[in-house]
Design an enzyme around this catalytic site. Structure first.
Site, short mmCIF file in Angstrom:
data_model
loop_
_atom_site.label_atom_id
_atom_site.label_comp_id
_atom_site.label_asym_id
_atom_site.label_seq_id
_atom_site.Cartn_x
_atom_site.Cartn_y
_atom_site.Cartn_z
N PHE A 11 0.81 -1.21 0.00
CA PHE A 11 0.00 0.00 0.00
C PHE A 11 0.86 1.28 0.00
O PHE A 11 0.73 2.12 -0.89
CB PHE A 11 -0.94 -0.07 1.22
CG PHE A 11 -1.42 1.24 1.74
CD1 PHE A 11 -2.10 2.13 0.92
CD2 PHE A 11 -1.22 1.58 3.07
CE1 PHE A 11 -2.56 3.34 1.42
CE2 PHE A 11 -1.67 2.79 3.57
CZ PHE A 11 -2.35 3.67 2.74
N SER A 34 3.32 -11.20 0.18
CA SER A 34 2.59 -11.68 1.36
C SER A 34 1.62 -10.60 1.86
O SER A 34 0.55 -10.91 2.38
CB SER A 34 3.56 -12.07 2.48
OG SER A 34 4.38 -10.97 2.84
N GLY A 36 1.71 -7.29 -0.15
CA GLY A 36 1.50 -6.51 -1.37
C GLY A 36 0.71 -7.28 -2.42
O GLY A 36 0.48 -8.49 -2.30
N ASP A 55 11.88 -13.13 -1.53
CA ASP A 55 11.89 -12.96 -0.09
C ASP A 55 13.17 -12.24 0.35
O ASP A 55 14.27 -12.62 -0.08
CB ASP A 55 11.82 -14.36 0.55
CG ASP A 55 11.53 -14.33 2.04
OD1 ASP A 55 11.93 -13.35 2.70
OD2 ASP A 55 10.92 -15.29 2.53
N LEU A 77 10.92 -1.25 2.89
CA LEU A 77 9.56 -1.23 3.41
C LEU A 77 8.99 -2.63 3.63
O LEU A 77 7.95 -2.79 4.25
CB LEU A 77 8.63 -0.46 2.45
CG LEU A 77 8.60 1.07 2.54
CD1 LEU A 77 9.97 1.68 2.32
CD2 LEU A 77 7.60 1.65 1.55
N TYR A 145 5.35 -7.32 17.01
CA TYR A 145 5.57 -6.46 15.84
C TYR A 145 6.42 -5.25 16.24
O TYR A 145 7.44 -4.95 15.61
CB TYR A 145 4.22 -6.00 15.28
CG TYR A 145 4.32 -4.89 14.25
CD1 TYR A 145 4.99 -5.08 13.06
CD2 TYR A 145 3.73 -3.65 14.49
CE1 TYR A 145 5.08 -4.06 12.11
CE2 TYR A 145 3.81 -2.62 13.57
CZ TYR A 145 4.49 -2.83 12.38
OH TYR A 145 4.58 -1.82 11.46
N LYS A 149 10.40 -4.45 15.24
CA LYS A 149 10.78 -3.19 14.59
C LYS A 149 11.86 -2.45 15.39
O LYS A 149 12.80 -1.90 14.82
CB LYS A 149 9.55 -2.30 14.40
CG LYS A 149 8.64 -2.72 13.25
CD LYS A 149 9.33 -2.52 11.90
CE LYS A 149 8.37 -2.66 10.75
NZ LYS A 149 9.03 -2.47 9.44
N ASN A 174 -0.10 6.59 11.60
CA ASN A 174 -1.10 5.73 10.93
C ASN A 174 -1.42 6.24 9.53
O ASN A 174 -2.08 7.26 9.36
CB ASN A 174 -2.37 5.66 11.76
CG ASN A 174 -2.09 5.16 13.17
OD1 ASN A 174 -1.83 5.96 14.07
ND2 ASN A 174 -2.13 3.86 13.37
N VAL A 189 -9.41 3.53 8.58
CA VAL A 189 -10.13 4.43 7.67
C VAL A 189 -10.74 3.65 6.51
O VAL A 189 -11.93 3.78 6.21
CB VAL A 189 -9.20 5.54 7.14
CG1 VAL A 189 -9.92 6.37 6.06
CG2 VAL A 189 -8.75 6.45 8.27
#
Length: 313
Positions: A11, A34, A36, A55, A77, A145, A149, A174, A189
Site C-alpha cells: 500500500f 505476502s 503486497g 523474499d 519497506l 511487531y 521493529k 497511521n 479508515v
C-alpha cells in the site's frame, strides 16, 4: 539514481514507487506478495527496471541482485505489518522484520548503499503531551511487531555508527488512503469507509476513546522519498504524521455520519493498544523541510472516491 524498493507492491510501497519513478529514478521492486499485490503497481509496472517476486530472507537472491546492480538507495519497506498476526505468530514477524532487515543491511554495507528503514509509530509508549510524540519519547514494545521493529531499528542505526553506512529510521504514523486493504488487515479508515458504503455497521474495538494521527499516503510517500534523498537525516530517527489526532469514535462518526451505525465490540488485543497517538513532526520539518499537505477530511474524501471507483463494495 538506481533504487531498490522492498515491499514496493504494498500500500505505501506503491505510492513510494510512483513518486520515485516520477522523479526520474530507475526502480527495482522486491516483494514476496505476502502483503503486497501485483495489481497495485499495474499502472506503472512497465516503467520499472524489474519487479522481482522474492523474499528478503533469501540471501542468495539478495547477493545476486546487489552484485549485478549498483544501487544508490535501498528503501526497505518489506515487512510483516499486522499486530495481531505478530501476537499469534511472533516467529514469522521476527524473521521478516528483524532478520530480514539484517540481510538487507549486510548487502547495503558490502556495496555502500544508503538504507531508509520503514519503522512504525507502534514502537512508542502512550503519550498525553499535547505537543505530540517526538523521537525522544519513550518506546514500549507492546507487541512482537513493535519489538521486532525496535530490534531492526537498532541494527540499522548500528550500521551507521559502526560502519559509517548512511542509514535513517523513519516512523510514519497511521497511514491511510487509496490502495489500502479494506478487509481485516487493512487500516481503520479504509475498513470504516467500506462498511459505510456497504450499508454495514462500523465496529469499534474497546471504548473508542483511543486516538490516531492519520497521515495520507501521498504525504507519507513524500516523506519516505525525501528521507532517502537527504543526507541531513543520516543516523537519525524521524517521525511523520499529520500533527493532529482524532478519537476512533469521532473518526467513525465523521465517516458514517450516523451514530446508529456504530457499535463497540470487545478489543481483540487490548494489551498492544496505544491510547493516544499524536505525532510531533518538527524534526522532519527542520531536517528535510517536510510537512503534510492533505487534511484528514480531504484524505477521507479521496479514499472514499477510490473505494467507490474500484468497486470494492
Amino acid at each position: 539514481m538506481n533504487i531498490l524498493l522492498t515491499g514496493g507492491a504494498g500500500f505505501i510501497g506503491r505510492s513510494v514507487a510512483k513518486r520515485l519513478l516520477a522523479d526520474g529514478n530507475k526502480v527495482w521492486i522486491l516483494d514476496d506478495l505476502s502483503n503486497g499485490r501485483e495489481e497495485n503497481i499495474e499502472e506503472f509496472k512497465v516503467d520499472l527496471q524489474d519487479f522481482i517476486v522474492g523474499d528478503i530472507k533469501n540471501e542468495g537472491l539478495l547477493e545476486d541482485l546487489f552484485s549485478k546492480i549498483k544501487f544508490d538507495i535501498c528503501y526497505h519497506l518489506g515487512a510483516s505489518i499486522n499486530v495481531q498476526d505478530s501476537i499469534d505468530d511472533p516467529r514469522t514477524t521476527f524473521n521478516n522484520d528483524t532478520l530480514g532487515t539484517f540481510y538487507i543491511l549486510e548487502q547495503c554495507r558490502k556495496h555502500n548503499v544508503k538504507v531508509v528503514f520503514m519503522s512504525t509509530c507502534m514502537v512508542y509508549d502512550r503519550c498525553m503531551d499535547e505537543k505530540g510524540i517526538t523521537e525522544e519519547h519513550p518506546i514500549k514494545p507492546a507487541s512482537p511487531y513493535a519489538g521486532s521493529k525496535i530490534a531492526a531499528e537498532n541494527m540499522v542505526l548500528s550500521y551507521y555508527h559502526a560502519y559509517g553506512l548512511p542509514t535513517v529510521v523513519i516512523r510514519p504514523f497511521n497511514t491511510y488512503g487509496p490502495y489500502q486493504k479494506t478487509g481485516g488487515e487493512g487500516g481503520v479508515v479504509a475498513i470504516f469507509i467500506k462498511k459505510k458504503l456497504a450499508g454495514e455497521i462500523l465496529s469499534i474495538y474497546g471504548e473508542g476513546t483511543q486516538t490516531r494521527d492519520l497521515l495520507y499516503v501521498d504525504d507519507c510517500a513524500d516523506f519516505v522519498v525525501q528521507s532517502g534523498y537527504s543526507d541531513n537525516v543520516n543516523g537519525e530517527i524521524v517521525n511523520a504524521g499529520l500533527g493532529s489526532d482524532i478519537s476512533v469514535n469521532d473518526l467513525a462518526l465523521m465517516i458514517a455520519r450516523d451514530s446508529s451505525r456504530i457499535e463497540h465490540v470487545e478489543h481483540i488485543h487490548p494489551q498492544s493498544e496505544i491510547q493516544k497517538l499524536l505525532c510531533n513532526y518538527d524534526k522532519a520539518k527542520e531536517l528535510i523541510g517536510w510537512e503534510p499537505r492533505i487534511s484528514l477530511e480531504e484524505g477521507i474524501r479521496r479514499t472514499e472516491d477510490w473505494i467507490k471507483t474500484s468497486h470494492l463494495i
